[in-house]
Design an enzyme around this catalytic site. Structure first.
Site, PDB file in Angstrom:
ATOM      1  N   SER A  13      39.113  38.087  40.837  1.00  0.00           N
ATOM      2  CA  SER A  13      40.719  37.802  40.683  1.00  0.00           C
ATOM      3  C   SER A  13      41.427  38.865  41.225  1.00  0.00           C
ATOM      4  CB  SER A  13      40.888  37.981  39.085  1.00  0.00           C
ATOM      5  OG  SER A  13      40.398  36.869  38.418  1.00  0.00           O
ATOM      6  N   GLU A  46      44.941  43.352  41.303  1.00  0.00           N
ATOM      7  CA  GLU A  46      43.739  44.076  40.612  1.00  0.00           C
ATOM      8  C   GLU A  46      42.902  45.266  41.437  1.00  0.00           C
ATOM      9  OE1 GLU A  46      41.119  42.073  37.841  1.00  0.00           O
ATOM     10  OE2 GLU A  46      42.469  40.599  37.460  1.00  0.00           O
ATOM     11  N   ARG A  70      43.272  45.509  31.485  1.00  0.00           N
ATOM     12  CA  ARG A  70      42.705  45.751  33.087  1.00  0.00           C
ATOM     13  C   ARG A  70      43.359  47.187  33.472  1.00  0.00           C
ATOM     14  NH1 ARG A  70      40.619  42.014  31.365  1.00  0.00           N
ATOM     15  NH2 ARG A  70      40.530  39.880  32.287  1.00  0.00           N
TER      16      ARG A  70
END
Length: 339
Positions: free
Chosen positions: A236, A332, A165
């Site tokens: 998310s 995120e 990520r």
């Protein structure tokens, strides 16, 4: 020709539906317009904000400087061999529609990444991943414009420094680069990845096709994750934390049921959703913000107007996880703008 607008409300352009005023706003549809917008920003000494699908951002009340909305569209076949193809995707293309297009064309490999919200241009920034696949595995190169000069460059996958990520584009060294297109190498031969447990259960054993995987991923995501167009969210909200093996072993001793996933010889990925669930956050609502009943990683904006309410609520979650498990949870989505 693009038009620079002043004091534009961005509430409809972010999937959390937060109120945000952009000092200056421009939508660009070509690389030439992008370069012109950057030139205009330099003349105004204005900082740059880049807006795609608005699905990985927490917009604060005010965005100073120039907000550039990426409207570049187009998909192009650059080359092919007996085994694979290379396609160029413009940054403004919607991601899920691109996955469907590739599968229909017989270009395989993206199926596990179906139904991830956002645009093509945002995919490398976050190195989006799901069900055992990351976009970095398919990236041939990423085409960027340098904010400082307006110059166009092409970066290889290695130069993008992809990790979990994360990428060059989230660092100080890459913040000045705006992605305008992405080249992907996709397989012409059926690629099936059912390593993720939920897919193994949903996809026929041994006879699965890429379309079967695509259908299963969509079904699994729809069953677990709320639709951003119905319930305001960014997918998310928290990253799964990665810790060293010693820390993981201590946690496993204290919490034998805690899911753990080895990353390499030295690190282990933990389940943020499991920890949030164990602490009873699923379904809890405060400040007009809640944790989804469907999935503990998803934060839903029920009635909050501003980013500060989302941050106050989610900070409570991260504090509780830190206090209980001594593990830090990172967001995120990126918080941008000022309150």
């Amino acid at each position: 020709m693009f038009e620079v607008e002043a004091n534009v409300q961005l509430g409809s352009l972010n999937t959390l539906k937060l109120e945000c005023i952009a000092e200056c706003y421009v939508r660009v549809s070509t690389t030439g317009e992008l370069q012109e917008a950057l030139s205009e920003a330099r003349l105004r000494s204005a900082n740059i904000n880049v807006l795609g699908g608005g699905s990985n951002l927490i917009l604060n009340r005010y965005l100073p400087g120039m907000t550039i909305h990426m409207g570049l569209k187009g998909r192009e076949l650059l080359g092919e061999s007996a085994d694979d193809v290379v396609v160029r995707l413009q940054a403004g293309e919607e991601w899920h529609e691109t996955v469907l297009w590739a599968n229909a064309e017989g270009y395989f490999g993206l199926e596990n990444l179906a139904l991830i919200p956002g645009s093509v241009g945002a995919a490398p920034v976050q190195n989006i991943g799901a069900y055992g696949v990351e976009i970095a595995q398919m990236i041939e190169c990423v085409h960027v414009v340098d904010v400082r000069s307006g110059d166009i460059r092409a970066l290889t996958a290695d130069e993008c420094c992809f990790s979990y990520r994360d990428s060059l584009f989230k660092t100080s060294e890459g913040k000045h680069l705006i992605i305008w297109a992405v080249d992907l190498r996709l397989s012409k031969r059926p690629v099936v990845n059912t390593s993720y447990p939920a897919l193994r259960e949903a996809v026929p054993h041994n006879t699965a096709t890429p379309s079967d995987v695509l259908t299963a991923v969509v079904a699994v995501r729809q069953s677990k994750l709320p639709d951003p167009s119905v319930e305001a969210n960014v997918g998310s909200f928290f990253k799964n934390p990665i810790v060293d093996r010693v820390t993981a072993e201590h946690l496993k001793g204290d919490y034998p049921d805690m899911p753990q996933y080895p990353v390499d010889a030295n690190t282990v990925k933990l389940s943020a959703a499991w920890m949030i669930d164990q602490l009873g956050w699923r379904g809890v609502e405060e400040f007009g913000v809640s944790v989804s009943e469907k999935h503990a990683l998803v934060v839903i904006n029920r009635s909050a107007r501003y980013a500060s309410e989302v941050i106050e609520f989610t900070d409570k979650i991260t504090s509780s996880v830190s206090e209980k498990y001594s593990v830090s949870l990172d967001r995120e989505p990126e918080l941008v703008g000022i309150d």
